[in-house]
Design a protein around this motif. Sequence first.
Motif, mmCIF file in Angstrom:
data_model
loop_
_atom_site.group_PDB
_atom_site.id
_atom_site.type_symbol
_atom_site.label_atom_id
_atom_site.label_comp_id
_atom_site.label_asym_id
_atom_site.label_seq_id
_atom_site.Cartn_x
_atom_site.Cartn_y
_atom_site.Cartn_z
ATOM 1 N N CYS A 17 0.811 -1.216 0.000
ATOM 2 C CA CYS A 17 0.000 0.000 0.000
ATOM 3 C C CYS A 17 0.845 1.268 0.000
ATOM 4 C CB CYS A 17 -0.898 0.039 1.243
ATOM 5 S SG CYS A 17 -2.251 -1.147 1.221
ATOM 6 N N ALA A 18 0.317 2.283 -0.646
ATOM 7 C CA ALA A 18 0.881 3.621 -0.517
ATOM 8 C C ALA A 18 0.507 4.178 0.848
ATOM 9 C CB ALA A 18 0.332 4.527 -1.611
ATOM 10 N N PRO A 19 1.294 5.084 1.404
ATOM 11 C CA PRO A 19 0.956 5.644 2.722
ATOM 12 C C PRO A 19 -0.388 6.360 2.743
ATOM 13 C CG PRO A 19 2.765 6.868 1.682
ATOM 14 C CD PRO A 19 2.569 5.621 0.886
ATOM 15 N N SER A 20 -0.822 6.878 1.607
ATOM 16 C CA SER A 20 -2.104 7.579 1.552
ATOM 17 C C SER A 20 -3.282 6.663 1.867
ATOM 18 C CB SER A 20 -2.295 8.208 0.170
ATOM 19 O OG SER A 20 -2.216 7.222 -0.850
ATOM 20 N N VAL A 21 -3.116 5.369 1.671
ATOM 21 C CA VAL A 21 -4.183 4.407 1.976
ATOM 22 C C VAL A 21 -4.563 4.472 3.450
ATOM 23 C CG1 VAL A 21 -4.707 1.929 2.146
ATOM 24 C CG2 VAL A 21 -3.648 2.850 0.075
ATOM 25 N N MET A 22 -3.583 4.775 4.301
ATOM 26 C CA MET A 22 -3.837 4.774 5.733
ATOM 27 C C MET A 22 -4.763 5.907 6.161
ATOM 28 S SD MET A 22 -2.334 2.084 6.211
ATOM 29 C CE MET A 22 -2.567 1.888 7.955
ATOM 30 N N VAL A 23 -4.834 6.946 5.340
ATOM 31 C CA VAL A 23 -5.791 8.023 5.624
ATOM 32 C C VAL A 23 -7.203 7.460 5.598
ATOM 33 C CG1 VAL A 23 -6.708 10.239 4.841
ATOM 34 C CG2 VAL A 23 -4.239 9.772 4.687
ATOM 35 N N ASN A 24 -7.512 6.675 4.568
ATOM 36 C CA ASN A 24 -8.846 6.083 4.443
ATOM 37 C C ASN A 24 -9.113 5.067 5.543
ATOM 38 O OD1 ASN A 24 -9.280 7.565 2.110
ATOM 39 N ND2 ASN A 24 -8.607 5.928 0.751
ATOM 40 N N SER A 25 -8.113 4.242 5.856
ATOM 41 C CA SER A 25 -8.311 3.207 6.867
ATOM 42 C C SER A 25 -8.574 3.825 8.239
ATOM 43 C CB SER A 25 -7.078 2.296 6.923
ATOM 44 O OG SER A 25 -6.926 1.577 5.710
ATOM 45 N N ALA A 26 -7.810 4.849 8.587
ATOM 46 C CA ALA A 26 -8.016 5.512 9.874
ATOM 47 C C ALA A 26 -9.383 6.188 9.929
ATOM 48 C CB ALA A 26 -6.905 6.535 10.116
ATOM 49 N N GLU A 27 -9.803 6.755 8.812
ATOM 50 C CA GLU A 27 -11.093 7.438 8.774
ATOM 51 C C GLU A 27 -12.249 6.451 8.940
ATOM 52 O OE1 GLU A 27 -13.442 10.867 8.689
ATOM 53 O OE2 GLU A 27 -11.316 10.489 9.062
ATOM 54 N N LYS A 28 -12.100 5.228 8.442
ATOM 55 C CA LYS A 28 -13.141 4.213 8.626
ATOM 56 C C LYS A 28 -13.358 3.933 10.107
ATOM 57 C CE LYS A 28 -12.323 1.854 4.217
ATOM 58 N NZ LYS A 28 -11.845 0.613 3.548
ATOM 59 N N TRP A 43 4.465 11.142 5.375
ATOM 60 C CA TRP A 43 3.205 11.177 4.630
ATOM 61 C C TRP A 43 2.039 10.568 5.406
ATOM 62 C CZ3 TRP A 43 6.218 9.161 -0.193
ATOM 63 C CH2 TRP A 43 6.840 10.251 -0.835
ATOM 64 N N MET A 44 2.314 9.571 6.239
ATOM 65 C CA MET A 44 1.236 8.943 7.005
ATOM 66 C C MET A 44 0.647 9.868 8.066
ATOM 67 S SD MET A 44 2.799 5.069 7.280
ATOM 68 C CE MET A 44 1.805 4.606 8.672
ATOM 69 N N ARG A 45 1.314 10.975 8.338
ATOM 70 C CA ARG A 45 0.771 11.944 9.290
ATOM 71 C C ARG A 45 -0.522 12.575 8.770
ATOM 72 N NH1 ARG A 45 6.630 14.440 10.766
ATOM 73 N NH2 ARG A 45 7.200 12.900 12.344
ATOM 74 N N GLU A 46 -0.757 12.446 7.470
ATOM 75 C CA GLU A 46 -2.006 12.958 6.906
ATOM 76 C C GLU A 46 -3.220 12.223 7.469
ATOM 77 O OE1 GLU A 46 -1.757 12.873 2.676
ATOM 78 O OE2 GLU A 46 0.023 14.150 2.590
ATOM 79 N N ALA A 47 -2.985 11.081 8.109
ATOM 80 C CA ALA A 47 -4.086 10.345 8.746
ATOM 81 C C ALA A 47 -4.521 11.003 10.056
ATOM 82 C CB ALA A 47 -3.676 8.898 9.007
ATOM 83 N N ASN A 48 -3.786 12.031 10.495
ATOM 84 C CA ASN A 48 -4.121 12.797 11.701
ATOM 85 C C ASN A 48 -4.261 11.915 12.941
ATOM 86 O OD1 ASN A 48 -4.238 15.408 10.467
ATOM 87 N ND2 ASN A 48 -6.197 14.818 9.557
ATOM 88 N N CYS A 49 -3.251 11.095 13.157
ATOM 89 C CA CYS A 49 -3.241 10.225 14.319
ATOM 90 C C CYS A 49 -1.799 9.840 14.633
ATOM 91 C CB CYS A 49 -4.095 8.980 14.076
ATOM 92 S SG CYS A 49 -3.500 7.909 12.752
ATOM 93 N N PRO A 50 -1.535 9.228 15.777
ATOM 94 C CA PRO A 50 -0.172 8.817 16.099
ATOM 95 C C PRO A 50 0.402 7.844 15.065
ATOM 96 C CG PRO A 50 -1.547 8.764 18.058
ATOM 97 C CD PRO A 50 -2.464 9.000 16.899
ATOM 98 N N ILE A 51 1.720 7.937 14.865
ATOM 99 C CA ILE A 51 2.436 7.098 13.909
ATOM 100 C C ILE A 51 3.381 6.166 14.667
ATOM 101 C CG2 ILE A 51 3.938 7.062 11.889
ATOM 102 C CD1 ILE A 51 1.267 8.474 11.429
ATOM 103 N N VAL A 52 3.296 4.886 14.332
ATOM 104 C CA VAL A 52 4.165 3.876 14.933
ATOM 105 C C VAL A 52 5.031 3.278 13.832
ATOM 106 C CG1 VAL A 52 4.229 1.674 16.180
ATOM 107 C CG2 VAL A 52 2.454 3.370 16.711
ATOM 108 N N ALA A 53 6.269 2.944 14.162
ATOM 109 C CA ALA A 53 7.165 2.276 13.217
ATOM 110 C C ALA A 53 7.441 0.865 13.716
ATOM 111 C CB ALA A 53 8.467 3.047 13.065
ATOM 112 N N ASP A 54 7.076 -0.124 12.904
ATOM 113 C CA ASP A 54 7.381 -1.526 13.223
ATOM 114 C C ASP A 54 8.791 -1.805 12.719
ATOM 115 O OD1 ASP A 54 7.665 -4.253 13.370
ATOM 116 O OD2 ASP A 54 5.625 -4.693 12.720
#
Length: 246
Positions: free
Chosen positions: A94-105, A137-148
Motif C-alpha cells: 500500500c501507498a501511505p495515503s491508503v492509511m488516511v482512508n483506513s483511519a477514517e473508517k 506522509w502517514m501523518r495525513e491520517a491525523n493520528c499517532p504514527i508507529v514504526a514496526d
Amino acid sequence: MLPLSYIFSQIHLESYGHILPYSFWKLGMQILEKVKLAYDIPIVTDVHEANQCEAVGKVADIIQIPAFLCRQTDLLIAAAKTGKIINIKKGQFCAPSVMVNSAEKVRLAGNPNVMVCERGTMFGYNDLIVDPRNLEWMREANCPIVADITHSLQQPAGKKLEGGGVASGGLRELIPCIARTAVAVGVDGIFMEVHDDPLQAPVDGPTQWPLRHFEELLKELMEIARVTKGKQQFKIDLTPYRDQDS
C-alpha cells in the motif's frame, strides 16, 4: 526501569495459511489475559476476522489490524466498535495515503482512538524496504504514527528450510539503523520483536532483537528522541538568497 510506556504484544493466532480450531484461538486469549494480570501491563494483539473483535476487546487494550487486512472495511468497523485503541499496520503493498482512508473508517464508526503503523514496503519478491518518507506522509491520517522496526526488515519467504519449504529471513543487523531513523523522523512509538535467545525463536527469528541489547538500544533511541525536531515542519524560504541574509 526506563521511563517509557510499554505495551506487550503477542499474536495469539496467525491465520494466514492455517486452519486451526476455535479452542486454540480461545486458549491464546486466555494466556494473554493471564500475562496482562500477572504483570499489570497493557496488551496489544491482532484480529483477523470481524467476529473475533468483541472477545479480543475484552482482553486487549489495543487491537491491531494486520498489514494484509488494513483495507478490510468490515474488520476495521468491528474493531472500532469495541472502543479500544486500533493500531492499523500499513500493507506492504500500500501507498501511505491508503492509511488516511483506513483511519477514517475507524473514526466514522465512532472511535477516535486510532493509530497507524509503518512496516515496510515490498521490493521485489523476497525483500522489504523502509521508506522514511512514509513516516511523514502517514501523518495525513491525523493520528499517532508507529514504526514496526523488526517486521520492516523481514525478507518474506526468503529463507529455504531443510527438507523443503520456506520461511521469512531478515536483516537483524539493520534494526538499530531503522530504529534510529524512525525516532529521528519523529514517530510516536516503535514496535519491536525481542527474544532472549533469537537463534531459537520459533517465529521471525532472523528479525528478533537480542534481549541483552534491548535496554542499550532503547537508551540511545531516547537520547535521539530528546533532541530531534522531526515532528516540527521545516519552514522553507524560497525567496532569492542575498549575502545580507546570512
